[in-house]
Design an enzyme around this catalytic site. Structure first.
Site, PDB file in Angstrom:
ATOM      1  N   CYS A 443       0.826  -1.211   0.000  1.00 43.32           N
ATOM      2  CA  CYS A 443       0.000   0.000   0.000  1.00 43.32           C
ATOM      3  C   CYS A 443       0.861   1.264   0.000  1.00 43.32           C
ATOM      4  O   CYS A 443       1.421   1.606  -1.031  1.00 43.32           O
ATOM      5  CB  CYS A 443      -0.989  -0.061   1.167  1.00 43.32           C
ATOM      6  SG  CYS A 443      -2.488   0.853   0.804  1.00 43.32           S
ATOM      7  N   HIS A 569      -3.536  -5.190   0.794  1.00 44.48           N
ATOM      8  CA  HIS A 569      -2.912  -5.633   2.048  1.00 44.48           C
ATOM      9  C   HIS A 569      -2.950  -7.154   2.138  1.00 44.48           C
ATOM     10  O   HIS A 569      -3.899  -7.722   2.693  1.00 44.48           O
ATOM     11  CB  HIS A 569      -3.657  -5.038   3.247  1.00 44.48           C
ATOM     12  CG  HIS A 569      -3.445  -3.573   3.419  1.00 44.48           C
ATOM     13  ND1 HIS A 569      -2.438  -3.056   4.211  1.00 44.48           N
ATOM     14  CD2 HIS A 569      -4.101  -2.517   2.883  1.00 44.48           C
ATOM     15  CE1 HIS A 569      -2.486  -1.734   4.164  1.00 44.48           C
ATOM     16  NE2 HIS A 569      -3.479  -1.374   3.373  1.00 44.48           N
ATOM     17  N   GLU A 571      -1.477  -9.089   4.002  1.00 40.74           N
ATOM     18  CA  GLU A 571      -1.362  -9.607   5.383  1.00 40.74           C
ATOM     19  C   GLU A 571      -2.727  -9.939   5.997  1.00 40.74           C
ATOM     20  O   GLU A 571      -2.814 -10.771   6.895  1.00 40.74           O
ATOM     21  CB  GLU A 571      -0.609  -8.601   6.281  1.00 40.74           C
ATOM     22  CG  GLU A 571      -1.328  -7.289   6.597  1.00 40.74           C
ATOM     23  CD  GLU A 571      -1.113  -6.192   5.571  1.00 40.74           C
ATOM     24  OE1 GLU A 571      -0.838  -6.507   4.403  1.00 40.74           O
ATOM     25  OE2 GLU A 571      -1.247  -5.001   5.926  1.00 40.74           O
TER      26      GLU A 571
HETATM   27  N1  GLN Z   1      -2.036   6.632   2.541  1.00 39.67           N
HETATM   28  C1  GLN Z   1      -2.136   5.831   1.370  1.00 39.67           C
HETATM   29  C2  GLN Z   1      -3.486   5.979   0.688  1.00 39.67           C
HETATM   30  O1  GLN Z   1      -4.416   6.466   1.255  1.00 39.67           O
HETATM   31  C3  GLN Z   1      -1.872   4.390   1.686  1.00 39.67           C
HETATM   32  C4  GLN Z   1      -2.871   3.786   2.609  1.00 39.67           C
HETATM   33  C5  GLN Z   1      -2.369   2.541   3.266  1.00 39.67           C
HETATM   34  O2  GLN Z   1      -1.176   2.283   3.298  1.00 39.67           O
HETATM   35  N2  GLN Z   1      -3.250   1.763   3.858  1.00 39.67           N
HETATM   36  O3  GLN Z   1      -3.622   5.601  -0.445  1.00 39.67           O
END
Ligand code: GLN
Length: 607
Positions: A443, A569, A571
């Site tokens: 992310c 994600h 995980e």
């Molecule tokens: N801050 C980034 C976004 O909003 C990544 C979000 C995250 O890592 N969960 O896209």
């Protein structure tokens, strides 16, 4: 309210008739979902005293696992006292990581523990907060659902909680629902929950609700003794609130002395066998076995009058999409594998929420699952991206990053938000890319990898994300409103489980062994498609995207041993016995990298 029969056959004296005609219509308030049959399901309510962070989530998941292994369908609800509607706006420092469910619910990490223990997915039916409660009550009131009554704590507010628990139970088709109340018994925010659960017990009937209080046993080092007074007082507070728990679970660093348990049993007047030891275990996955040795599941079932059913005599079919640990014995196999890990892989986690282990709980779990599958013990090493940020200009940051990373075998750059630690993440990615260190960007970590690549390999020194630099001349990562219109969720977060198409023949497709996968998302910004051709011309391969949309979701660098960035994600869907393919790939590459670096074909040794 609810199931209590109104004694209609008794004549109302004339003198009271007028009064009863105008009396509180709220008394007829029924917290019963359609088709719900009172007294059919059973409930285990888990509270905590002395301190928060006792591991109520791990205990609840462990007990649910045992009950499921005996053939019962179980369900879990986590109730948190905060007035936030969900955990989405909470810093992970407050209550640990924000866990995301298939349906996009941003919730407490305990739900993640439950999913990992049980192997199936939960939803908004499994998580409740005071924020949601307020919203629910307001919506009902505005909708005229309270029949002219003034909205009261009892029966309306408690009733809505009882209704939520019943709806959740009904949706899950559960024999037993475990309700875990966050924080501690004395928290003002928890009063509603505790009153409501006492009400649930009253309404569902005798032996339908089993209360368990977790306590912390203080080990006073200067006395070399375990002390139970705080545990007694904490439990007495619960009793003052009208709940006499049927079981006490003693959390402690070391095994709780029999004398201490006996004392608690005597003072709180409960059978000694119902005072359970739960001292720190070497793996959370050992908790079910430890509880079973003390017959926690049996005591609970006997209370419910359910002990007649033979253990695992007729296990229910597991829900579709279950991972291996959902089958009985899955956790045992995992634990056996855990003890067979001989090699060590040292993997850095470059984040700013370091310190408390809970802030990256699912990443730690995913690393352990993947490592165990590969017979490797993963040592997760904190790499504080905010301190690297503070080191000064880019060369100083990269030197600082090198100091943290040079002895490691691999790197995870996890998700995150905001400015702090951002440049530190970029410095870590730069080190990993240049030194052939296996790197998984998740992310925000993926976004950092794209920005770093654009700065260094595409001659765009101003490259950035709009999240940190809204007016950057090279917005590699940005908000794309028109894409969100396609998604139909305005300009807010893209949340929950979605399909990802993988490019045939790519590393991504090889890792997953599929060309269409599903993973969970939580982001607002994304890779700017206008820069795709430029990045590709310098060697970046975009190997995953949202079906039918220009949203890039996976990137890899074939020239590198393992340089893998994902917008989702992975995980959140990793399970013991069913590791995330992406984390498994990182572990494999980390071992291979070390072997190459050491110039030997194999490396069975440890550091
Ligand atoms: N801050 C980034 C976004 O909003 C990544 C979000 C995250 O890592 N969960 O896209």
């Amino acid at each position: 309210m609810s199931d209590l029969p109104v004694p209609s056959d008794q004549p109302v004296p004339n003198s009271l008739r007028a009064l009863s005609d105008v009396s509180d219509p709220g008394e007829r308030y029924r917290a019963l979902p359609d088709g719900y049959r009172v007294g059919q399901a059973r409930f285990v309510i888990v509270t905590g005293s002395v301190m928060s962070g006792l591991g109520k989530g791990i205990f609840s998941a462990g007990l649910a696992r045992l009950l499921a292994d005996r053939g019962f369908s179980t369900n879990l609800i986590k109730m948190d006292g905060y007035y936030n509607e969900d955990a989405g706006t909470l810093s992970p420092y407050r209550h640990g990581e924000v866990f995301v469910l298939d349906d996009g619910t941003e919730c407490d990490m305990d739900i993640g523990t439950y999913e990992r223990f049980m192997g199936h997915s939960l939803s908004h039916h499994n998580y409740f907060t005071n924020g949601r409660l307020s919203q629910r009550i307001n919506a009902l009131e505005r909708g005229g659902q309270f029949s002219g009554s003034d909205v009261q704590f009892f029966p309306h507010v408690t009733g809505e909680l009882v209704r939520f628990v019943r709806e959740s139970t009904q949706t899950a088709g559960a024999d037993i629902t475990l309700v875990e109340i966050g924080g501690t018994v004395g928290d003002e925010e928890n009063r509603t929950y505790i009153s409501a659960m006492s009400d649930l017990a009253y309404q569902e009937g005798e032996r339908s609700v089993f209360f368990i209080n977790l306590v912390w046993i203080i080990e006073a080092r200067h006395l070399n003794e375990q002390k139970s007074k705080a545990a007694q007082h904490g439990t007495q507070l619960l009793m003052q609130m009208g709940i006499k728990p049927q079981m006490l679970v003693c959390r402690a660093e070391n095994a709780v002395e029999p004398g201490v348990r006996q004392k608690l049993a005597d003072r709180l007047r409960m059978p000694a066998r119902n005072v359970i030891d739960l001292h720190n275990q070497s793996s959370i996955y050992r908790v079910p076995g430890h509880l079973q040795e003390q017959r926690v599941d049996e005591i609970c079932l006997r209370y419910f009058g359910m002990d007649g059913r033979a253990p695992a005599a007729a296990p229910r079919p597991e829900p579709a999409g279950s991972s291996p640990p959902a089958a009985a014995g899955g956790l045992q196999r995992y634990l056996q594998a855990l003890t067979r890990t001989r090699r060590i892989a040292r993997i850095g986690i470059a984040g700013k929420y370091l310190g408390p282990r809970d802030t990256y709980a699912s990443i730690h779990n995913a690393l352990e699952h993947a490592g165990t599958d590969r017979q490797v013990r993963v040592e997760a090493v904190d790499v504080p991206s905010d301190l690297i940020d503070a080191a000064g200009p880019p060369p100083a940051r990269e030197r600082q990053a090198a100091e943290y990373l040079q002895d490691l075998d691999g790197l995870v750059v996890p998700g995150g938000f905001g400015r702090r630690g951002w440049e530190g993440k970029i410095a870590c990615v730069a080190y990993a890319r240049r030194h052939g260190m296996p790197m998984l960007g998740i992310c925000y970590g993926f976004q950092a990898a794209m920005v770093e690549f654009a700065r260094d390999r595409c001659a765009l020194p101003a490259a950035n994300t709009q999240e940190v630099e809204p007016r950057t001349g090279a917005p590699i990562v940005l908000l794309l409103p028109e894409q969100y219109e396609i998604e139909g969720i305005g300009g807010s977060m893209r949340l929950g489980r979605r399909t990802v198409r993988l490019r045939p023949g790519s590393l991504a497709a090889r890792l997953y062994g599929a060309e269409r996968i599903e993973e969970r998302f939580r982001h607002r910004y994304e890779l700017n498609p206008l820069y795709r051709p430029l990045l590709e011309s310098r060697g970046m391969v975009f190997s995953g995207w949202a079906p039918g949309q220009p949203i890039v979701q996976v990137a890899e660098l074939p020239e590198h041993p393992f340089y893998f960035g994902v917008q989702y994600h992975p995980e959140f869907l990793s399970r013991p016995g069913a590791p995330s393919p992406v984390f498994a790939g990182l572990i494999d590459a980390s071992l291979a990298g070390r072997r190459a670096a050491l110039g030997r074909a194999t490396d069975e040794g440890t550091r």
